[in-house]
Write an enzyme that holds these catalytic residues in place. Structure first.
Site, PDB file in Angstrom:
ATOM      1  CB  CYS A   1      -0.900   0.059   1.226  1.00 29.97           C
ATOM      2  SG  CYS A   1      -2.121  -1.232   1.259  1.00 29.97           S
TER       3      CYS A   1
ATOM      4  CB  CYS B   1      -0.483   9.120   7.382  1.00 34.65           C
ATOM      5  SG  CYS B   1      -0.263   8.902   5.615  1.00 34.65           S
TER       6      CYS B   1
END
Lengths: 130, 408
Positions: A33, A102
């Site tokens: 990813c 994130c």
């Protein structure tokens, strides 16, 4: 694109590097990813005595992992477990919406490290009982 | 400190001569070319002169040049225009797996409308296989669309040979030449090209102007009219692209083309020198780095390198901090959070596709710019590698279930 705080943590990451004698590591993400984060912790008296990170990822990934080590250092394990992605994003003066995942990664990484530590403690306790 | 721009594939600054030309026309040539009076006819003259200039760069006839707003619009017009016009004749389109999204997404849209699309695979350099192309043709095939040179990895496809195959089977051949026009010589006659897309802002011209070359201005033997418009309206551009013409922009495009003709040979020699210098220096001095794309069948200005164990957006952010502009195929820097489909198509693993860096040079790039970039890059790579948990030979563990709950 990124706030000044994010750029500061990106350019001058805090607590960066592998901790060879860590009490536990939290590993999250997936290079497939495009992000992988390791959070290393050293515990003393149920507090995070030392913490460091290693990250493969974008500017936001690096900044959030740096920031979470700053937020978590010195906290008790229970306090550290409560750190959310919004705490991290907020401390960085915000992240672009597309980068919010994130900060998710960073808080998950820390929680995983703590869970791994606690599991280890439990195991050691059980062995001691026997 | 001068900012070093190394992202010419994304866009280019306008040449000062182009700016001067456009400014002049903004002031003097404001007429609508469809108007009968002198003001309108002056504009019409500039429009036709521009068309002639652009045609000569690719050895086309003047009435085979059609102006659009962009390369994307030209791609849409070429592919949808041919598909919808000829759907009784056939519904199969052949393209490649490394097209720009303007072609790829248009083809995907057509699949939803009932067309069948074959996406030809490419080898590790990004080249299609001519034999495979020919074997993919059926009696329902109407169009082949293959990118002239890929925007990410710079590989130049065997366009002349593809054109021969298309001609042999009486198929329409479209090529997206957005990254190629003005950089390498193009001859639509010699290369048997039927449709060609290009864009002004990639060759020091204005944004908002593109072109579609249409062989026979849209008419061909045995097919008759083979393309229909996307935009309906006043019938401009021979009915194929209604809309009042952007005469100043088009004049700017023509001026940019004129400058390319003048500069192409010398410029491409300089850029090839820079390109090969960058590739040599980086692959010799930095470990675990590899070139994406073909070494020689490559655009003069394109370098695309993969750096193992680190991620692309963090590389370009670090370069930006040093005053250098570049780009990457990493998912993190794209709107879709998907890694580059081009890098995946040439056989890269997703984790490696995330570590790509694209450097594209241009007219205003100097040797000093290249040296500055080569000086700044190695410490950036070193710092990011220190920061990364991925190391050569080290087995890392990752949580395979994480992919499912990791929000993308």
């Amino acid at each position: 694109m990124y706030s000044e705080k994010v750029m500061d943590h990106f350019r001058n990451p805090r607590n960066m590097g592998e901790m060879k004698d860590a009490d536990a590591v939290g590993e999250v993400g997936n290079p497939v990813c495009g992000d992988l984060m390791y959070i290393y912790i050293k515990i003393k008296d149920d507090r995070i005595d030392d913490i460091s990170f290693q990250t493969f990822g974008c500017g936001a990934a690096i900044a959030t992992s740096s920031m979470i080590t700053e937020l978590a250092k010195g906290k008790t394990l229970d306090e550290a477990m409560k750190i959310t992605r919004d705490d991290i994003a907020g401390s960085l003066d915000g992240l672009p919406p597309i980068k919010m995942h994130c900060s998710n990664l960073a808080s998950d990484g820390l929680r995983k490290a703590i869970e791994n530590y606690r599991a280890k403690q439990k195991k050691e306790l059980n062995i001691a009982k026997e | 400190m001068k900012y070093v721009y190394l992202d010419y594939a994304a866009t280019t600054p306008m040449d000062p001569e182009v700016i001067k030309e456009i400014e002049k026309h903004y002031r003097e040539t404001y007429g609508n070319p469809s108007s009968f009076h002198t003001i309108g006819q002056n504009a019409a003259q500039i429009l036709e002169k521009s068309r002639e200039t652009v045609a000569s760069l690719i050895n086309a006839k003047t009435d085979e040049i059609f102006f659009t707003s962009s390369g994307t619009e030209s791609d849409n017009l070429a592919i949808k225009g041919v598909a919808f016009k000829n759907k009784e004749r056939g519904n199969h389109i052949i393209t490649s797996s490394i097209e720009h999204h303007a072609v790829q997404h248009t083809c995907q849209y057509l699949e939803k409308q009932g067309f069948k699309v074959s996406y030809l695979p490419v080898d590790e350099y990004g080249l299609i296989d001519l034999k495979e192309l020919e074997e993919t043709i059926t009696n329902k095939t109407i169009l082949i669309s293959i990118i002239f040179a890929n925007n990410e990895i710079g590989t130049i496809e065997p366009i002349k040979e593809i054109g021969e195959i298309a001609k042999k089977h009486d198929l329409i051949f479209h090529t997206d030449a957005v990254q190629t026009l003005g950089k390498v010589p193009i001859d639509v006659e010699e290369m048997n090209i039927d449709l060609l897309s290009a864009s002004a802002h990639k060759l020091y011209g204005p944004k908002g102007v593109g072109l579609l070359y249409i062989r026979g201005h849209g008419v061909r033997k045995r097919w008759g009219k083979y393309i229909e418009p996307l935009l309906h309206g006043g019938g401009h551009e021979r009915g194929l692209r209604s809309s009042t013409e952007n005469v100043p922009g088009i004049a700017g495009f023509a001026k940019a083309v004129e400058l390319c003709k003048r500069n192409m040979k010398e410029e491409s020699e300089k850029l090839i020198r820079f390109r090969d210098k960058i590739i040599k220096e980086i692959t010799e001095n930095i470990e675990d780095v590899y070139l994406n794309g073909h070494y020689t069948k490559r655009l003069p200005n394109n370098v695309n390198l993969g750096f193992r164990y680190i991620e692309g957006e963090s590389i370009i952010l670090s370069l930006d901090v040093e005053g250098i502009a570049a780009s990457t195929g990493s998912a993190c820097s794209s709107k879709s959070l998907e890694p580059s489909h081009v890098l995946l198509a040439i056989g890269q693993k997703p984790e490696d596709a995330h570590g790509s860096l694209r450097i594209t040079t241009g007219r205003y790039t100097t040797e000093a710019d290249i040296d500055y970039f080569l000086e700044k890059l190695p410490p950036i790579i070193e710092k990011l590698r220190k920061m990364s948990p991925l190391k050569k030979g080290k087995k890392y563990m990752f949580d395979p279930t994480y992919e499912t709950n990791h929000h993308h």
